[in-house]
Design a protein around this motif. Structure first.
Motif, PDB file in Angstrom:
ATOM      1  N   PHE A   1      -0.247  -0.341  18.349  1.00 42.27           N
ATOM      2  CA  PHE A   1      -0.128  -1.755  17.314  1.00 42.27           C
ATOM      3  C   PHE A   1       0.094  -1.169  15.972  1.00 42.27           C
ATOM      4  O   PHE A   1       1.307  -1.552  15.281  1.00 42.27           O
ATOM      5  CB  PHE A   1      -1.369  -2.450  17.511  1.00 42.27           C
ATOM      6  N   GLY A   2      -0.613  -0.175  15.621  1.00 40.38           N
ATOM      7  CA  GLY A   2      -0.179   0.463  14.042  1.00 40.38           C
ATOM      8  C   GLY A   2       1.070   0.828  13.944  1.00 40.38           C
ATOM      9  O   GLY A   2       1.895   0.778  13.054  1.00 40.38           O
ATOM     10  N   SER A   3       1.620   1.471  15.028  1.00 43.96           N
ATOM     11  CA  SER A   3       2.979   2.043  14.776  1.00 43.96           C
ATOM     12  C   SER A   3       3.886   0.836  14.943  1.00 43.96           C
ATOM     13  O   SER A   3       5.118   0.908  14.235  1.00 43.96           O
ATOM     14  CB  SER A   3       3.416   3.174  15.980  1.00 43.96           C
ATOM     15  N   ALA A   4       3.603  -0.299  15.493  1.00 43.05           N
ATOM     16  CA  ALA A   4       4.687  -1.222  15.827  1.00 43.05           C
ATOM     17  C   ALA A   4       4.650  -1.927  14.171  1.00 43.05           C
ATOM     18  O   ALA A   4       5.630  -2.486  14.003  1.00 43.05           O
ATOM     19  CB  ALA A   4       3.999  -2.315  16.521  1.00 43.05           C
ATOM     20  N   VAL A   5       3.598  -1.796  13.480  1.00 43.69           N
ATOM     21  CA  VAL A   5       3.499  -2.550  12.206  1.00 43.69           C
ATOM     22  C   VAL A   5       3.688  -1.657  11.091  1.00 43.69           C
ATOM     23  O   VAL A   5       3.580  -1.833   9.884  1.00 43.69           O
ATOM     24  CB  VAL A   5       1.973  -3.425  12.013  1.00 43.69           C
ATOM     25  N   ALA A   6       3.976  -0.317  11.369  1.00 45.96           N
ATOM     26  CA  ALA A   6       3.906   0.681  10.498  1.00 45.96           C
ATOM     27  C   ALA A   6       5.236   0.383   9.382  1.00 45.96           C
ATOM     28  O   ALA A   6       4.843   0.531   8.258  1.00 45.96           O
ATOM     29  CB  ALA A   6       4.301   2.019  10.883  1.00 45.96           C
ATOM     30  N   ALA A   7       6.277  -0.094   9.810  1.00 46.01           N
ATOM     31  CA  ALA A   7       7.479  -0.444   9.084  1.00 46.01           C
ATOM     32  C   ALA A   7       7.088  -1.479   7.991  1.00 46.01           C
ATOM     33  O   ALA A   7       7.626  -1.428   6.815  1.00 46.01           O
ATOM     34  CB  ALA A   7       8.689  -0.772   9.949  1.00 46.01           C
ATOM     35  N   ARG A   8       6.177  -2.378   8.584  1.00 46.98           N
ATOM     36  CA  ARG A   8       5.917  -3.742   7.475  1.00 46.98           C
ATOM     37  C   ARG A   8       5.017  -3.025   6.516  1.00 46.98           C
ATOM     38  O   ARG A   8       5.155  -3.576   5.380  1.00 46.98           O
ATOM     39  CB  ARG A   8       5.401  -4.578   8.208  1.00 46.98           C
ATOM     40  N   TRP A   9       3.954  -2.043   7.062  1.00 46.96           N
ATOM     41  CA  TRP A   9       3.303  -1.403   5.954  1.00 46.96           C
ATOM     42  C   TRP A   9       4.054  -0.815   4.976  1.00 46.96           C
ATOM     43  O   TRP A   9       3.406  -0.884   3.813  1.00 46.96           O
ATOM     44  CB  TRP A   9       2.112  -0.379   6.928  1.00 46.96           C
ATOM     45  N   LYS A  10       5.156  -0.085   5.350  1.00 47.85           N
ATOM     46  CA  LYS A  10       5.809   0.648   4.543  1.00 47.85           C
ATOM     47  C   LYS A  10       6.417  -0.148   3.449  1.00 47.85           C
ATOM     48  O   LYS A  10       6.328   0.012   2.149  1.00 47.85           O
ATOM     49  CB  LYS A  10       6.811   1.426   5.249  1.00 47.85           C
ATOM     50  N   ALA A  11       6.957  -1.289   3.908  1.00 47.84           N
ATOM     51  CA  ALA A  11       7.673  -2.212   3.001  1.00 47.84           C
ATOM     52  C   ALA A  11       6.487  -2.840   2.028  1.00 47.84           C
ATOM     53  O   ALA A  11       6.668  -2.895   0.706  1.00 47.84           O
ATOM     54  CB  ALA A  11       8.398  -3.171   3.585  1.00 47.84           C
ATOM     55  N   ALA A  12       5.435  -3.495   2.642  1.00 46.32           N
ATOM     56  CA  ALA A  12       4.600  -4.132   1.861  1.00 46.32           C
ATOM     57  C   ALA A  12       3.660  -3.295   0.972  1.00 46.32           C
ATOM     58  O   ALA A  12       3.421  -3.643  -0.373  1.00 46.32           O
ATOM     59  CB  ALA A  12       3.577  -5.167   2.656  1.00 46.32           C
ATOM     60  N   VAL A  13       3.047  -2.392   1.251  1.00 40.39           N
ATOM     61  CA  VAL A  13       2.104  -1.417   0.814  1.00 40.39           C
ATOM     62  C   VAL A  13       2.755  -0.030   0.175  1.00 40.39           C
ATOM     63  O   VAL A  13       2.418   0.065  -1.027  1.00 40.39           O
ATOM     64  CB  VAL A  13       0.793  -1.241   1.697  1.00 40.39           C
ATOM     65  N   GLY A  14       3.533   0.278   0.970  1.00 43.47           N
ATOM     66  CA  GLY A  14       4.192   1.673   0.278  1.00 43.47           C
ATOM     67  C   GLY A  14       5.159   1.304  -0.554  1.00 43.47           C
ATOM     68  O   GLY A  14       5.967   2.391  -0.927  1.00 43.47           O
ATOM     69  N   GLY A  15       5.645   0.086  -0.786  1.00 38.92           N
ATOM     70  CA  GLY A  15       6.843  -0.194  -1.647  1.00 38.92           C
ATOM     71  C   GLY A  15       8.295   0.231  -1.185  1.00 38.92           C
ATOM     72  O   GLY A  15       8.921   0.824  -1.824  1.00 38.92           O
ATOM     73  N   GLY A  16       8.213   0.573   0.116  1.00 48.77           N
ATOM     74  CA  GLY A  16       9.455   1.027   0.866  1.00 48.77           C
ATOM     75  C   GLY A  16       9.390   2.549   0.709  1.00 48.77           C
ATOM     76  O   GLY A  16      10.386   3.232   1.290  1.00 48.77           O
ATOM     77  N   ALA A  19       8.142   5.861   2.611  1.00 48.44           N
ATOM     78  CA  ALA A  19       7.542   6.445   3.618  1.00 48.44           C
ATOM     79  C   ALA A  19       6.159   7.323   3.179  1.00 48.44           C
ATOM     80  O   ALA A  19       5.043   7.113   3.615  1.00 48.44           O
ATOM     81  CB  ALA A  19       8.270   7.172   4.615  1.00 48.44           C
ATOM     82  N   VAL A  20       6.434   8.014   2.191  1.00 50.13           N
ATOM     83  CA  VAL A  20       5.405   9.050   1.895  1.00 50.13           C
ATOM     84  C   VAL A  20       4.246   8.281   1.302  1.00 50.13           C
ATOM     85  O   VAL A  20       3.102   8.650   1.550  1.00 50.13           O
ATOM     86  CB  VAL A  20       5.788  10.089   1.022  1.00 50.13           C
ATOM     87  N   ARG A  21       4.500   7.307   0.504  1.00 50.11           N
ATOM     88  CA  ARG A  21       3.406   6.779  -0.395  1.00 50.11           C
ATOM     89  C   ARG A  21       2.596   5.914   0.733  1.00 50.11           C
ATOM     90  O   ARG A  21       1.335   5.660   1.097  1.00 50.11           O
ATOM     91  CB  ARG A  21       3.963   5.584  -1.142  1.00 50.11           C
ATOM     92  N   ALA A  22       3.538   5.154   1.861  1.00 55.52           N
ATOM     93  CA  ALA A  22       2.803   4.463   2.953  1.00 55.52           C
ATOM     94  C   ALA A  22       1.909   5.337   3.661  1.00 55.52           C
ATOM     95  O   ALA A  22       0.805   5.051   4.033  1.00 55.52           O
ATOM     96  CB  ALA A  22       3.726   3.713   3.627  1.00 55.52           C
ATOM     97  N   ILE A  23       2.323   6.536   3.971  1.00 53.61           N
ATOM     98  CA  ILE A  23       1.606   7.688   4.981  1.00 53.61           C
ATOM     99  C   ILE A  23       0.266   7.795   3.852  1.00 53.61           C
ATOM    100  O   ILE A  23      -0.714   7.981   4.482  1.00 53.61           O
ATOM    101  CB  ILE A  23       2.189   8.752   5.307  1.00 53.61           C
ATOM    102  N   THR A  24       0.542   8.127   2.692  1.00 52.34           N
ATOM    103  CA  THR A  24      -0.677   8.411   1.912  1.00 52.34           C
ATOM    104  C   THR A  24      -1.710   7.691   1.853  1.00 52.34           C
ATOM    105  O   THR A  24      -3.058   7.857   1.955  1.00 52.34           O
ATOM    106  CB  THR A  24      -0.218   8.936   0.509  1.00 52.34           C
ATOM    107  N   LEU A  25      -1.465   6.196   1.824  1.00 56.69           N
ATOM    108  CA  LEU A  25      -2.277   5.189   1.869  1.00 56.69           C
ATOM    109  C   LEU A  25      -3.050   5.087   3.126  1.00 56.69           C
ATOM    110  O   LEU A  25      -4.022   4.867   3.173  1.00 56.69           O
ATOM    111  CB  LEU A  25      -1.714   3.846   1.490  1.00 56.69           C
ATOM    112  N   ALA A  26      -2.266   5.373   4.359  1.00 55.79           N
ATOM    113  CA  ALA A  26      -2.759   5.137   5.495  1.00 55.79           C
ATOM    114  C   ALA A  26      -4.029   6.171   5.687  1.00 55.79           C
ATOM    115  O   ALA A  26      -5.182   5.953   6.193  1.00 55.79           O
ATOM    116  CB  ALA A  26      -1.749   5.317   6.538  1.00 55.79           C
ATOM    117  N   VAL A  27      -3.619   7.418   5.342  1.00 53.64           N
ATOM    118  CA  VAL A  27      -4.451   8.621   5.529  1.00 53.64           C
ATOM    119  C   VAL A  27      -5.668   8.221   4.743  1.00 53.64           C
ATOM    120  O   VAL A  27      -6.873   8.698   4.961  1.00 53.64           O
ATOM    121  CB  VAL A  27      -4.060  10.078   5.331  1.00 53.64           C
TER     122      VAL A  27
END
Lengths: 250, 823
Positions: free
Chosen positions: B671-686, B688-696
């Protein structure tokens, strides 16, 4: 005790050579390999103080093992490895014990020329053959018919005339020939069958190798004293001290 | 429509994972459960090799994607059956490895055969990743959810059918995936799909049973095979579940007479018995009983009968009912009431129903209650208080017996477990534990050390006054009392031991002249060990002992791990004189598998990567990207495996833990991987590195919280019903797993934007790391415990984003990438 043992050993050695000389030609085969096997056993024995009594394994036992054609007791495909100091598969989930363990057990039984020895678990018949020259009579019981019949035929062919093999349940021993001065129990059991304890003569010894196939953990020696009481001793086939530095805990 | 296109990915992923679990089950039957880890390493080899293959043959395979996928899936189906059938027919004998190096050749041959299905299964998934670079999150989601369903599904299926039948279904699933994929072939697609579907049906229905039967190929040195060599011995019942294969054997001509720990003073022959073998080996006996206590009087002469000398009309709890020997003993020793706990429902079915009349209906008596539960969980949650808690010689409730994940956690013999038992006692009650006696001793000394630690934790000032230890020639029984033993108790213990030729190794006020009388050891290790463990010399003694006898704890629940590296050279030198019997092979196999796996992954992944470095282009920092996917692979499974280990206690069953935690992590990470792209867009501001950093960061926070909070959460909720506990477990896993599912697909899309050529490598490296990590996590847990493993995983997660962020010329937005595949 010990001088008597020595005398018995000497006599046994003489008998052993007589017994084996009378067997057929194959005994002559691979004598060099047997000699090397005896050297390995001696070197193991030097480092196994717990399971070796006195001055090392009785020379008479080693003399016998130098003559018994072990390669004729193993399946054809295992013959090449017959004189390595290792257990070998003989089919039906059974093994022929490592020569060093056979030597230790025969030494521990300490049979004399007039003694009757019972073996539970004939297997290949090799242990019975090694016991043969050291006892008046060896009775051996095998649970698996194919193994028992094959071992009986082999022992007869090699003229171990004082070995009698029967197929059956070893739990009840062989009351017709009891008491026994020595009993070897090579068949795994969760406990020692009471009839065997009963059929052990006063002053007699029972040896039980304990462990998994291909991995003997220890040898158990059961002794019946003159007063009928029973003690056991657990003997390691190896000189291993579980505490580092070898010190004792206080 | 789009989901349908990825359905074959889910199916083949489910089939591959199910096959891995199934092979562990099958090899636990024909060999021993230690080989489960070797299956993991075989799977690794398959995944690694497929990564290399897909990377090297990418272009031609991509041109014929549906055909290549279908062919690979069909080959999975064929080899899933053929490789196992071939491998079980090899004359491999694990017990002979010490003596005969040729056995290693047969082991290598098994590897070579069994790698094939994993190779073909993983090739399908590698192809799908390469085919859909724009939908990596979705492919990954199908892959993970498929794997989760496969893991859970095979466990469910194994409750319904025998493992060999399950093998057909798994193979058929491969063909079904092939048929679905084949429908996408441009020419004759329908024909291909139809014939592959037919093949699936044929495998399930027509394949002769003898082709994959385990019976004839079980090692001839397993107890079941040996028992069946005896004239007239025969199998009267066989039941299978994921917990193990139970085989009931009757042997009328030469009875079993199973009675470990029986006194040499006993003269009675045990009555007829039926032997129940678990996975063809460890045995429990069902003893014939017609209601006359005299026929089973011998039970009173086993070492385990000692506590009945100390108690009158006790209320008894038997942890590990097995065939009922201890229940029979309790009833005949005058127990008022017996609660017996058994973890395997099929064992209960055998002893309470199928063979009820044979065992004299002892489990149907009004004063006997048989509970289906795990021993520790039952003891920790019971509201009853007992005079005696009897833990007999049964390892049936250990995780190892399950063979699903052969990690040897055991929550029955930890310090916390003993405290739970003490808490469930009436004021003058006792706990009695019987173990096999090995020489030199390991289990028994560790048990003693564990009991002393538990008593001290309970605030007992003189633990030695609460302990009694006796031994027969092959078993030892430790009695732990809540109150100090009085003079009468000590006299009773001495009397019982004397009558039965048992040796006393410890009892309050023991003296050196009391010990080593009947069953003589060359040194009274147990008495000396008890003296040392009860003195200020304890730490020194534990340190100097050549086996690990430090108490097991819930954080490091490895009671059966005695291995110490420094004893290894000595034991190897002495291997032909019994040293081999003293080695802890489970640990060594684990280490060997790890070394093997590391070498294989280097050869399969890093070497080809090195040779193909030009194809990847300079813009790809291979080493950093490689390390990123390595770190993720390690960390993900570290956490997953530590959770399986930890949830075993909470869920009350190793099998529930494996199924719930595995399926939970896979599904929620999917499920997490399915919504990863949305997380990147919404939280990581597009980015990937920022989105990953926030996730970890979230992962780190949750993992840290769980480390602190889990033990107390478990303690409070342990008494809830199973269904509630499973729901709570999934709720606890969900947030963590969702975020753990993100870094991989986000990393893939980040890297894929630079070079699609790198994708198969990323997949291969991550796959290898995951499998390496499964072995490494088990090893690490033995040394640093659950908390250590989770801490290491958290550090790996937190460090991972830096590996992507620092890459030269990196740009977070994949659309701006100019690097195209150069091949």
């Amino acid at each position: 005790m010990r001088p008597l043992t020595q005398c018995k050993a000497l006599l046994a050695a003489v008998l052993a050579s007589a017994a084996v000389v009378s067997t057929s030609a194959p005994a002559q085969d691979r004598a060099g390999e047997r000699a090397a096997m005896i050297e390995t056993i001696k070197s193991h024995a030097r480092s196994a103080p717990s399971a070796v009594e006195g001055q090392g394994i009785d020379p008479a036992v080693l003399a016998t093992m130098a003559k018994v054609p072990r390669h004729l007791f193993v399946p054809e495909e295992q013959r090449g490895a017959a004189y390595g100091d290792r257990p070998l598969p003989i089919g039906h989930g059974q093994t022929i014990s490592q020569p060093f363990i056979v030597a230790l057990m025969t030494d521990l039984i300490n049979a004399g020329p007039g003694d009757a020895v019972l073996e539970i678990g004939t297997g290949s018949g090799y242990q019975a053959a090694v016991l043969s020259p050291h006892a008046a009579k060896v009775y051996s019981i095998e649970i698996i018919p194919e193994l028992g019949q094959r071992a009986a035929a082999r022992l007869a062919e090699l003229r171990y005339g004082n070995v009698e093999v029967k197929v059956g349940d070893g739990y009840y021993g062989w009351p017709e020939h009891a008491p026994f001065d020595g009993i070897v129990v090579t068949a795994a059991a969760s406990h020692i069958p009471p009839p065997l304890v009963e059929q052990l003569a006063k002053g007699g010894r029972m040896v039980v190798p304990v462990g998994a196939p291909f991995a003997t953990q220890f040898l158990m020696l059961v002794e019946k004293r003159q007063d009928g009481s029973i003690t056991t001793r657990q003997l390691l086939p190896v000189g291993f001290v579980p505490l580092r530095g070898g010190g004792r805990a206080r | 429509m789009r989901a349908g296109r990825l359905l074959p990915v889910g199916l083949i992923s489910a089939a591959t994972l199910a096959y891995e679990v199934l092979l562990m089950r099958l090899f636990s039957i024909i060999q021993w459960h230690q080989f489960a880890y070797m299956i993991i390493s075989i799977a690794l080899l398959g995944f690694g090799a497929s990564g290399t293959f897909v990377a090297l043959a990418r272009r031609p395979l991509m041109q014929r994607y549906p055909a290549a996928f279908a062919a690979s899936a069909a080959l999975f189906g064929i080899t899933a059956i053929a490789s196992f059938a071939g491998a079980e027919r090899l004359p491999f004998n694990a017990l002979e490895i010490v003596w005969n190096p040729r056995q290693l050749g047969w082991l290598a041959a098994s590897y070579a055969l069994l790698i094939l299905p994993f190779f073909f299964g993983a090739t399908c998934i590698g192809l799908a990743f390469s085919r859909h670079p724009d939908e990596i999150g979705r492919v990954y989601a199908f892959d993970l959810i498929g794997a989760g369903i496969g893991a859970l599904g095979i466990v469910g299926l194994l409750f319904l059918v025998f493992p060999t039948a399950a093998l057909r279904f798994v193979a058929a699933l491969g063909f079904a995936a092939a048929a679905l994929a084949a429908s996408g072939i441009a020419r004759h697609g329908r024909l291909a799909a139809g014939s592959l579907g037919l093949a699936a049906a044929v495998i399930v229905v027509w394949l002769p049973a003898s082709f994959t039967a385990t019976g004839p190929h079980m090692s001839e040195y397993k107890g079941l095979r040996m028992a069946l060599e005896v004239p007239n011995a025969r199998v009267v019942e066989e039941q299978s579940s994921p917990l193990g294969l139970l085989t009931v054997v009757e042997s009328p001509t030469v009875p079993f007479r199973y009675a470990p720990g029986l006194s040499l003073a006993n003269v009675q022959e045990p009555p007829a018995q039926l032997a129940v073998f678990s996975d063809g080996d460890s045995i429990t006996a069902m003893t014939a009983y017609g209601g006359d206590p005299a026929t089973v009087a011998y039970l009173g002469r086993t070492a385990a009968a000692l506590p009945y000398r100390l108690l009158a009309r006790p209320r008894v709890l038997v942890l590990g009912a097995g065939g009922g020997e201890q229940v029979l003993l309790a009833l005949n020793a005058g127990a008022d009431n017996v609660d017996a706990v058994e973890v395997n429902p099929q064992m209960i079915e055998l002893s309470r129903n199928r063979f009820a009349s044979f065992v004299g209906g002892i489990f149907n008596r009004p004063n006997v209650n048989l509970h289906l539960a795990e021993a520790r969980a039952f003891a920790a949650t019971t509201g009853e208080r007992y005079d005696l808690i009897q833990i007999p010689l049964l390892d049936s409730f250990s995780a190892a017996a399950a063979g699903v994940q052969s990690m040897h956690e055991n929550y029955t013999y930890t310090v916390e477990a003993l405290r739970d038992y003490l808490a469930a006692l009436r004021p003058d009650g006792v706990v009695a534990i019987t173990r096999w006696l090995r020489v030199p001793p390991r289990d028994v000394l560790k048990l003693l050390a564990t009991a002393i630690a538990a008593l001290e934790a309970e605030g007992v000032p003189e633990p030695g006054r609460h302990l009694a230890l006796i031994r027969s020639w092959n078993t030892a029984t430790l009695v732990v009392a809540k109150l100090p033993f009085g003079g009468e108790d000590v006299a009773a213990i001495r009397g019982f031991a004397g009558e039965n030729f048992f040796d006393i190794s410890w009892v309050p006020d023991i003296s050196a002249s009391d010990v080593n009388r009947y069953n003589q050891l060359d040194q009274e290790y147990l008495y000396e060990g008890a003296l040392a463990l009860l003195s200020p010399d304890r730490a020194d003694f534990t340190e100097r002992y050549k086996f690990d006898i430090a108490p097991a704890t819930d954080n490091r629940p490895y009671f059966f791990d005695f291995f110490r590296w420094r004893a290894l050279p000595e034991l190897l030198t002495l291997r032909t004189q019994g040293g081999a019997a003293m080695l802890d092979w489970g640990y060594l196999i684990l280490v060997t598998t790890l070394v093997q796996a590391t070498i294989l992954s280097t050869v399969l992944i890093l070497l080809p990567l090195w040779f193909r470095r030009r194809a990847l282009g300079r813009a790809v920092p291979r080493l950093r990207f490689g390390l990123y996917f390595l770190a993720l692979g390690l960390a993900f499974l570290f956490i997953e495996i530590a959770f399986i280990q930890r949830f075993m206690l909470f869920l009350g069953h190793p099998l529930y833990a494996v199924a719930v935690v595995l399926a939970g992590f896979l599904a929620f990470a999917g499920f997490g991987s399915a919504v990863a792209a949305r997380w990147k867009a919404a939280v990581g501001g597009g980015s990937a590195v920022r989105a990953i950093t926030l996730a970890v960061v979230v992962i780190g926070f949750l993992a840290g919280t769980y480390l602190i909070a889990l033990p107390s959460i478990f303690e409070r909720l342990l008494a809830l019903p199973d269904a509630a506990k499973i729901a709570i477990a999934l709720l606890l896993i969900a947030p963590l797993a969702v975020f753990m599912g993100m870094p991989f697909p986000l990393g893939l899309s980040h890297v894929g934007a630079r070079s699609e050529e790198f994708l198969p490598w990323a997949w291969g490296i991550n796959g290898c790391a995951s499998v390496l990590s499964a072995i490494l996590a088990a090893l690490l847990a033995m040394h640093v415990g659950f908390t250590g493993v989770v801490t290491i995983a958290t550090i790996l997660y937190l460090a991972a984003p830096a590996l992507l962020a620092g890459s030269r010329g990196s740009s977070p937005d994949r659309n701006r990438s100019r690097t195209k595949p150069s091949a």
